[in-house]
Design a protein around this motif. Structure first.
Motif, PDB file in Angstrom:
ATOM      1  N   ALA A  11      16.759  21.370  -6.711  1.00  0.00           N
ATOM      2  CA  ALA A  11      15.964  20.500  -7.577  1.00  0.00           C
ATOM      3  C   ALA A  11      16.807  19.302  -8.005  1.00  0.00           C
ATOM      4  CB  ALA A  11      15.485  21.265  -8.810  1.00  0.00           C
ATOM      5  N   GLY A  12      16.221  18.114  -7.935  1.00  0.00           N
ATOM      6  CA  GLY A  12      16.930  16.898  -8.280  1.00  0.00           C
ATOM      7  C   GLY A  12      17.638  16.248  -7.114  1.00  0.00           C
ATOM      8  N   ALA A  13      17.609  16.891  -5.952  1.00  0.00           N
ATOM      9  CA  ALA A  13      18.216  16.273  -4.763  1.00  0.00           C
ATOM     10  C   ALA A  13      17.517  14.954  -4.456  1.00  0.00           C
ATOM     11  CB  ALA A  13      18.112  17.221  -3.571  1.00  0.00           C
ATOM     12  N   GLU A  14      18.262  14.006  -3.931  1.00  0.00           N
ATOM     13  CA  GLU A  14      17.709  12.692  -3.609  1.00  0.00           C
ATOM     14  C   GLU A  14      17.077  12.721  -2.219  1.00  0.00           C
ATOM     15  OE1 GLU A  14      17.861   9.731  -5.539  1.00  0.00           O
ATOM     16  OE2 GLU A  14      18.426  11.079  -7.172  1.00  0.00           O
ATOM     17  N   LEU A  15      15.775  12.504  -2.175  1.00  0.00           N
ATOM     18  CA  LEU A  15      15.050  12.504  -0.906  1.00  0.00           C
ATOM     19  C   LEU A  15      14.174  11.258  -0.806  1.00  0.00           C
ATOM     20  CD1 LEU A  15      13.792  16.201  -0.576  1.00  0.00           C
ATOM     21  CD2 LEU A  15      15.778  15.165   0.532  1.00  0.00           C
ATOM     22  N   THR A  16      13.782  10.935   0.402  1.00  0.00           N
ATOM     23  CA  THR A  16      12.855   9.826   0.623  1.00  0.00           C
ATOM     24  C   THR A  16      11.443  10.268   0.256  1.00  0.00           C
ATOM     25  OG1 THR A  16      14.178   8.880   2.411  1.00  0.00           O
ATOM     26  CG2 THR A  16      11.850   8.273   2.339  1.00  0.00           C
ATOM     27  N   VAL A  17      10.746   9.418  -0.506  1.00  0.00           N
ATOM     28  CA  VAL A  17       9.367   9.692  -0.879  1.00  0.00           C
ATOM     29  C   VAL A  17       8.518   8.462  -0.562  1.00  0.00           C
ATOM     30  CG1 VAL A  17       9.799   8.996  -3.288  1.00  0.00           C
ATOM     31  CG2 VAL A  17       7.797  10.393  -2.737  1.00  0.00           C
ATOM     32  N   ARG A  18       7.366   8.698   0.028  1.00  0.00           N
ATOM     33  CA  ARG A  18       6.387   7.652   0.338  1.00  0.00           C
ATOM     34  C   ARG A  18       5.202   7.843  -0.606  1.00  0.00           C
ATOM     35  NH1 ARG A  18       7.124   5.282   5.400  1.00  0.00           N
ATOM     36  NH2 ARG A  18       4.894   4.777   5.426  1.00  0.00           N
ATOM     37  N   ARG A  19       4.974   6.878  -1.494  1.00  0.00           N
ATOM     38  CA  ARG A  19       3.933   7.001  -2.517  1.00  0.00           C
ATOM     39  C   ARG A  19       2.752   6.091  -2.181  1.00  0.00           C
ATOM     40  NH1 ARG A  19       6.641   9.580  -6.849  1.00  0.00           N
ATOM     41  NH2 ARG A  19       8.888   9.150  -6.929  1.00  0.00           N
ATOM     42  N   ARG A  20       1.520   6.660  -2.286  1.00  0.00           N
ATOM     43  CA  ARG A  20       0.319   5.892  -1.988  1.00  0.00           C
ATOM     44  C   ARG A  20      -0.792   6.231  -2.982  1.00  0.00           C
ATOM     45  NH1 ARG A  20      -1.892   6.894   3.639  1.00  0.00           N
ATOM     46  NH2 ARG A  20      -2.518   4.724   3.657  1.00  0.00           N
ATOM     47  N   ILE A  21      -1.692   5.275  -3.175  1.00  0.00           N
ATOM     48  CA  ILE A  21      -2.978   5.526  -3.819  1.00  0.00           C
ATOM     49  C   ILE A  21      -4.028   5.388  -2.726  1.00  0.00           C
ATOM     50  CG2 ILE A  21      -4.588   4.896  -5.639  1.00  0.00           C
ATOM     51  CD1 ILE A  21      -2.375   3.322  -6.992  1.00  0.00           C
ATOM     52  N   VAL A  22      -4.876   6.394  -2.588  1.00  0.00           N
ATOM     53  CA  VAL A  22      -5.940   6.372  -1.583  1.00  0.00           C
ATOM     54  C   VAL A  22      -7.258   6.594  -2.305  1.00  0.00           C
ATOM     55  CG1 VAL A  22      -6.785   7.369   0.564  1.00  0.00           C
ATOM     56  CG2 VAL A  22      -4.333   7.323   0.102  1.00  0.00           C
ATOM     57  N   THR A  33       0.815  -1.210   0.000  1.00  0.00           N
ATOM     58  CA  THR A  33       0.000   0.000   0.000  1.00  0.00           C
ATOM     59  C   THR A  33       0.852   1.266   0.000  1.00  0.00           C
ATOM     60  OG1 THR A  33      -0.171  -0.076   2.407  1.00  0.00           O
ATOM     61  CG2 THR A  33      -1.967  -1.087   1.148  1.00  0.00           C
ATOM     62  N   THR A  34       2.117   1.147   0.365  1.00  0.00           N
ATOM     63  CA  THR A  34       3.030   2.295   0.350  1.00  0.00           C
ATOM     64  C   THR A  34       4.332   1.901  -0.324  1.00  0.00           C
ATOM     65  OG1 THR A  34       2.113   3.109   2.446  1.00  0.00           O
ATOM     66  CG2 THR A  34       4.219   4.029   1.747  1.00  0.00           C
ATOM     67  N   ARG A  35       4.717   2.690  -1.318  1.00  0.00           N
ATOM     68  CA  ARG A  35       6.023   2.514  -1.958  1.00  0.00           C
ATOM     69  C   ARG A  35       6.982   3.539  -1.360  1.00  0.00           C
ATOM     70  NH1 ARG A  35       4.432   2.478  -8.417  1.00  0.00           N
ATOM     71  NH2 ARG A  35       3.805   0.278  -8.598  1.00  0.00           N
ATOM     72  N   ASP A  92     -16.087   2.430  -2.394  1.00  0.00           N
ATOM     73  CA  ASP A  92     -17.369   2.212  -3.058  1.00  0.00           C
ATOM     74  C   ASP A  92     -17.433   2.784  -4.473  1.00  0.00           C
ATOM     75  OD1 ASP A  92     -18.423   0.995  -0.715  1.00  0.00           O
ATOM     76  OD2 ASP A  92     -18.794   2.980   0.134  1.00  0.00           O
ATOM     77  N   VAL A  93     -16.495   3.670  -4.818  1.00  0.00           N
ATOM     78  CA  VAL A  93     -16.490   4.301  -6.151  1.00  0.00           C
ATOM     79  C   VAL A  93     -15.073   4.224  -6.690  1.00  0.00           C
ATOM     80  CG1 VAL A  93     -17.035   6.366  -7.503  1.00  0.00           C
ATOM     81  CG2 VAL A  93     -18.313   5.884  -5.398  1.00  0.00           C
ATOM     82  N   ASP A  94     -14.844   3.354  -7.654  1.00  0.00           N
ATOM     83  CA  ASP A  94     -13.475   3.044  -8.090  1.00  0.00           C
ATOM     84  C   ASP A  94     -12.765   4.237  -8.707  1.00  0.00           C
ATOM     85  OD1 ASP A  94     -11.357   1.146  -8.343  1.00  0.00           O
ATOM     86  OD2 ASP A  94     -11.767   1.075 -10.498  1.00  0.00           O
ATOM     87  N   THR A  95     -13.515   5.180  -9.311  1.00  0.00           N
ATOM     88  CA  THR A  95     -12.870   6.323  -9.960  1.00  0.00           C
ATOM     89  C   THR A  95     -12.523   7.436  -8.973  1.00  0.00           C
ATOM     90  OG1 THR A  95     -15.075   7.139 -10.510  1.00  0.00           O
ATOM     91  CG2 THR A  95     -13.874   5.940 -12.239  1.00  0.00           C
ATOM     92  N   ARG A  96     -13.030   7.346  -7.749  1.00  0.00           N
ATOM     93  CA  ARG A  96     -12.725   8.373  -6.758  1.00  0.00           C
ATOM     94  C   ARG A  96     -11.492   7.959  -5.973  1.00  0.00           C
ATOM     95  NH1 ARG A  96     -18.602  10.415  -4.351  1.00  0.00           N
ATOM     96  NH2 ARG A  96     -19.191  11.584  -6.227  1.00  0.00           N
ATOM     97  N   ARG A  97     -10.366   8.428  -6.454  1.00  0.00           N
ATOM     98  CA  ARG A  97      -9.094   8.083  -5.822  1.00  0.00           C
ATOM     99  C   ARG A  97      -8.094   9.199  -6.056  1.00  0.00           C
ATOM    100  NH1 ARG A  97      -6.827   2.777  -8.766  1.00  0.00           N
ATOM    101  NH2 ARG A  97      -8.649   1.843  -7.766  1.00  0.00           N
ATOM    102  N   GLN A  98      -7.019   9.184  -5.299  1.00  0.00           N
ATOM    103  CA  GLN A  98      -5.968  10.182  -5.457  1.00  0.00           C
ATOM    104  C   GLN A  98      -4.607   9.524  -5.280  1.00  0.00           C
ATOM    105  OE1 GLN A  98      -6.816  12.991  -2.275  1.00  0.00           O
ATOM    106  NE2 GLN A  98      -5.369  11.993  -0.894  1.00  0.00           N
ATOM    107  N   LEU A  99      -3.620  10.116  -5.925  1.00  0.00           N
ATOM    108  CA  LEU A  99      -2.225   9.761  -5.709  1.00  0.00           C
ATOM    109  C   LEU A  99      -1.642  10.737  -4.697  1.00  0.00           C
ATOM    110  CD1 LEU A  99      -1.107   9.203  -9.403  1.00  0.00           C
ATOM    111  CD2 LEU A  99      -1.342   7.432  -7.661  1.00  0.00           C
ATOM    112  N   ALA A 100      -0.846  10.233  -3.772  1.00  0.00           N
ATOM    113  CA  ALA A 100      -0.239  11.090  -2.755  1.00  0.00           C
ATOM    114  C   ALA A 100       1.219  10.686  -2.571  1.00  0.00           C
ATOM    115  CB  ALA A 100      -1.001  10.985  -1.435  1.00  0.00           C
ATOM    116  N   ASP A 101       2.127  11.566  -2.978  1.00  0.00           N
ATOM    117  CA  ASP A 101       3.565  11.359  -2.805  1.00  0.00           C
ATOM    118  C   ASP A 101       4.060  12.261  -1.687  1.00  0.00           C
ATOM    119  OD1 ASP A 101       3.324   9.734  -4.994  1.00  0.00           O
ATOM    120  OD2 ASP A 101       4.431  11.036  -6.370  1.00  0.00           O
ATOM    121  N   SER A 102       4.538  11.671  -0.604  1.00  0.00           N
ATOM    122  CA  SER A 102       5.037  12.436   0.542  1.00  0.00           C
ATOM    123  C   SER A 102       6.553  12.525   0.469  1.00  0.00           C
ATOM    124  CB  SER A 102       4.611  11.763   1.855  1.00  0.00           C
ATOM    125  OG  SER A 102       3.207  11.786   2.006  1.00  0.00           O
TER     126      SER A 102
END
Length: 282
Positions: free
Chosen positions: A128-139, A108-110, A143-153
């Motif tokens: 810009a371009g610095a290497e940082l930790t990122v946590r990627r999720r789809i939330v 669930t989290t990359r 009940d509605v498959d098209t209602r979703r968001q991508l969230a990269d922390s």
């Protein structure tokens, strides 16, 4: 104006006037070509233009259809405020029941170390371009498959140095609870919204059409505000993307200092005063 642009303009008007309502099929390409006395190639160019505008879409083995549009649909308005329940923080009452959607690999989290995008880098005050930790999720809405968001922390480098556990499982309450537990003070947030076209990967993850629909993008900055001798520190920038065909962003409009109540009575001679100012050179 090229012939295909003239045809696109005519079809655009016919769609707007309701001759081809939302969800209806357009005539076959050969019929359009015969109607306008042009080749299939010219019609294909006109359709390509209308597709990029988001007016029409092709459906494999079914034809070309007028697309439903946000102004004809009731969008889900995302009220941007931080809420909390027994599971932790969430961003607005409309999404309390949303859950993390597994990536194809099953997680669930990359979590990765990647080059930070320029605008996120600017918010974090890094190169810009610095290497940082990122946590990627789809939330999304279960009940509605098209209602979703991508969230990269994207995490500030000092955060992962001092709390290395945030590069793995964050436990109950998630990353924000771990940060507040560690700092012994509350987090605050600010956001800015923009729009752009999705990449193919983003469109696929969000179950969006491949063309014609922009992303609604919100950059949320998470920070510890200044408290006593402790300075303000940015801990994370979250890059949130969702389909503009599904969502709108809602937020309150606070009164500025000049509009503080009680206000000065308004005048009804605005235009007369403006003309006098112009005549006097002011």
């Amino acid at each position: 104006m090229a012939r295909y642009e003239e045809i696109a303009r005519d079809l655009r008007e016919r769609i707007a006037e309701g001759e081809y309502p939302p969800g209806s099929a357009l005539p076959l390409m050969r019929d359009i070509a015969a109607e306008y006395g042009v080749s299939d190639i010219t019609v294909r160019k006109a359709w390509g233009l209308l597709t990029r505008e988001g007016l029409i879409e092709s459906r494999r083995r079914a034809g070309t259809f007028v697309r439903e549009h946000p102004d004809r649909l009731r969008l889900l308005v995302r009220n941007r405020q931080i809420e909390r329940d027994q599971f932790g923080y969430y961003s607005g009452p409309e999404v309390q029941h949303w859950r993390a959607i597994p990536w194809p690999e099953g997680d669930t989290t990359r979590v990765a170390t990647s080059a930070v995008p320029a605008d996120v880098a600017d918010a974090l005050d890094v190169t810009a371009g610095a290497e940082l930790t990122v946590r990627r999720r789809i939330v999304g809405d279960p009940d509605v498959d098209t209602r979703r968001q991508l969230a990269d922390s994207w995490l500030a480098s000092w955060v992962t140095e001092e709390l290395p556990q945030l590069t793995g499982s964050t436990g109950h309450g998630g990353m924000y609870d771990r940060l507040e537990d560690w700092a012994k003070r509350p987090l605050e947030w600010r956001e800015e919204a923009s729009a752009r076209m999705p990449s193919p990967d983003e469109a696929e993850a969000l179950n969006m059409p491949a063309t014609g629909v922009p992303l609604l993008r919100v950059l949320r900055v998470t920070y510890f505000p200044k408290m006593g001798k402790k300075p303000s520190r940015i801990v994370e920038v979250q890059d949130i993307r969702m389909s503009s065909a599904m969502f709108a962003v809602g937020y309150p409009l606070p009164r500025g200092a000049s509009a503080k109540w009680p206000v000065q009575p308004a005048t009804d001679d605005y235009y007369r005063v403006s003309e006098e100012d112009q005549e006097s050179g002011e």
